[in-house]
Scaffold this active site. Structure first.
Site, PDB file in Angstrom:
ATOM      1  N   ASP A   8      82.248  22.560  12.379  1.00 44.29           N
ATOM      2  CA  ASP A   8      83.219  22.814  13.440  1.00 44.29           C
ATOM      3  C   ASP A   8      84.058  21.544  13.611  1.00 44.29           C
ATOM      4  OD1 ASP A   8      81.604  21.068  14.866  1.00 44.29           O
ATOM      5  OD2 ASP A   8      81.172  22.448  16.511  1.00 44.29           O
ATOM      6  N   HIS A   9      84.845  21.493  14.687  1.00 43.39           N
ATOM      7  CA  HIS A   9      85.704  20.321  14.901  1.00 43.39           C
ATOM      8  C   HIS A   9      84.877  19.053  15.098  1.00 43.39           C
ATOM      9  CE1 HIS A   9      84.581  22.141  18.671  1.00 43.39           C
ATOM     10  NE2 HIS A   9      84.806  21.009  19.294  1.00 43.39           N
ATOM     11  N   CYS A  66      77.969  19.874  12.872  1.00 43.02           N
ATOM     12  CA  CYS A  66      78.602  20.093  14.174  1.00 43.02           C
ATOM     13  C   CYS A  66      78.324  18.847  15.014  1.00 43.02           C
ATOM     14  CB  CYS A  66      78.136  21.393  14.828  1.00 43.02           C
ATOM     15  SG  CYS A  66      76.422  21.448  15.385  1.00 43.02           S
ATOM     16  N   GLY A  67      78.435  18.958  16.330  1.00 40.45           N
ATOM     17  CA  GLY A  67      78.215  17.769  17.140  1.00 40.45           C
ATOM     18  C   GLY A  67      76.796  17.246  17.009  1.00 40.45           C
ATOM     19  N   THR A  68      75.842  18.158  17.127  1.00 43.52           N
ATOM     20  CA  THR A  68      74.424  17.778  17.072  1.00 43.52           C
ATOM     21  C   THR A  68      73.703  18.270  15.833  1.00 43.52           C
ATOM     22  OG1 THR A  68      73.806  19.811  18.202  1.00 43.52           O
ATOM     23  CG2 THR A  68      74.257  17.878  19.597  1.00 43.52           C
ATOM     24  N   GLY A  69      74.260  19.239  15.147  1.00 44.92           N
ATOM     25  CA  GLY A  69      73.566  19.935  14.054  1.00 44.92           C
ATOM     26  C   GLY A  69      72.782  21.130  14.550  1.00 44.92           C
ATOM     27  N   ILE A  70      72.577  21.190  15.856  1.00 45.10           N
ATOM     28  CA  ILE A  70      71.677  22.218  16.409  1.00 45.10           C
ATOM     29  C   ILE A  70      72.348  23.588  16.441  1.00 45.10           C
ATOM     30  CG2 ILE A  70      70.388  22.936  18.454  1.00 45.10           C
ATOM     31  CD1 ILE A  70      70.012  19.920  19.095  1.00 45.10           C
ATOM     32  N   GLY A  71      73.532  23.669  17.036  1.00 41.05           N
ATOM     33  CA  GLY A  71      74.181  24.977  17.161  1.00 41.05           C
ATOM     34  C   GLY A  71      74.475  25.608  15.817  1.00 41.05           C
ATOM     35  N   HIS A  99      58.762  21.209   1.208  1.00 46.89           N
ATOM     36  CA  HIS A  99      57.838  22.106   1.910  1.00 46.89           C
ATOM     37  C   HIS A  99      58.485  23.404   2.368  1.00 46.89           C
ATOM     38  CE1 HIS A  99      54.623  18.874   3.128  1.00 46.89           C
ATOM     39  NE2 HIS A  99      55.025  18.752   1.874  1.00 46.89           N
ATOM     40  N   ARG A 133      51.150  26.111  -2.183  1.00 47.41           N
ATOM     41  CA  ARG A 133      50.820  26.642  -0.847  1.00 47.41           C
ATOM     42  C   ARG A 133      52.062  26.833   0.002  1.00 47.41           C
ATOM     43  NH1 ARG A 133      50.091  21.219  -0.798  1.00 47.41           N
ATOM     44  NH2 ARG A 133      50.631  20.027   1.067  1.00 47.41           N
ATOM     45  N   HIS A 134      53.100  26.054  -0.286  1.00 46.43           N
ATOM     46  CA  HIS A 134      54.334  26.180   0.502  1.00 46.43           C
ATOM     47  C   HIS A 134      55.052  27.496   0.210  1.00 46.43           C
ATOM     48  CE1 HIS A 134      53.601  22.114   1.713  1.00 46.43           C
ATOM     49  NE2 HIS A 134      53.610  21.707   0.456  1.00 46.43           N
TER      50      HIS A 134
END
Ligand code: RB5
Length: 157
Positions: A8-9, A66-71, A99, A133-134
């Site tokens: 995003d911006h 994005c700003g945080t990577g979270i959204g 993993h 296992r992963h």
């Protein structure tokens, strides 16, 4: 290898910095926008474009900012088949690939140490899934995704 890029911006500067890393590594990429950091846009639109390119195998993996990577990470993870990891350090970038077989790296430009960005991206792109296992756990994530549990939380309150 081909990489799908999006932001995003608020993440625009990260996306542009990622291009320098990809150029140095000789990795091809497609830029799905945003086209500038000046105009406010909505991160789900870019998560969708990059996520769909990955699941359609038009790209091997994606890098989202994005700003945080979270959204943008949350939005990408709504696309079946996407395993987006919000990562800001080299060790977690390695583990996200080894993993979790993460197919999208999501980073925040406002919170990331920009000096680490090239190393985080390079580690993510050059580390392979460990399997074993992963793989069983990734299959369980896919089964969970396919089960589509009903959720009353799936709206904004
Ligand atoms: C945009 O202002 C900001 O909310 C977005 O870039 C991101 O940080 C959301 O998670």
């Amino acid at each position: 290898m081909k990489v799908a890029l999006g932001s995003d911006h608020a993440g625009y500067a990260g996306k542009e910095a990622a291009k320098a890393v990809l150029d140095r590594l000789g990795i091809a990429y497609e830029d799905f926008g945003a086209q500038s950091g000046a105009e406010s846009v909505d991160y789900p639109d870019y998560a969708q474009a990059v996520g769909e390119a990955v699941v359609k195998r038009q790209a091997d993996c994606g890098l989202l900012f994005c700003g945080t990577g979270i959204g943008i990470g949350i939005a990408a993870n709504k696309i079946p088949g996407i395993r987006a990891a919000v990562v800001h350090d080299v060790e977690t970038a390695r583990l996200a690939r080894e993993h979790n077989d993460a197919n999208i790296l999501a980073m925040g430009v406002r919170n990331a140490n920009s000096e680490l960005l090239p190393a985080v991206i390079e580690t993510f792109l050059t580390t392979t899934f460990a399997g074993g296992r992963h793989a069983r756990r990734i299959e369980k994530i896919a089964a969970l995704e396919a089960s589509k549990p009903a959720s009353p939380l799936n709206f904004h309150r």
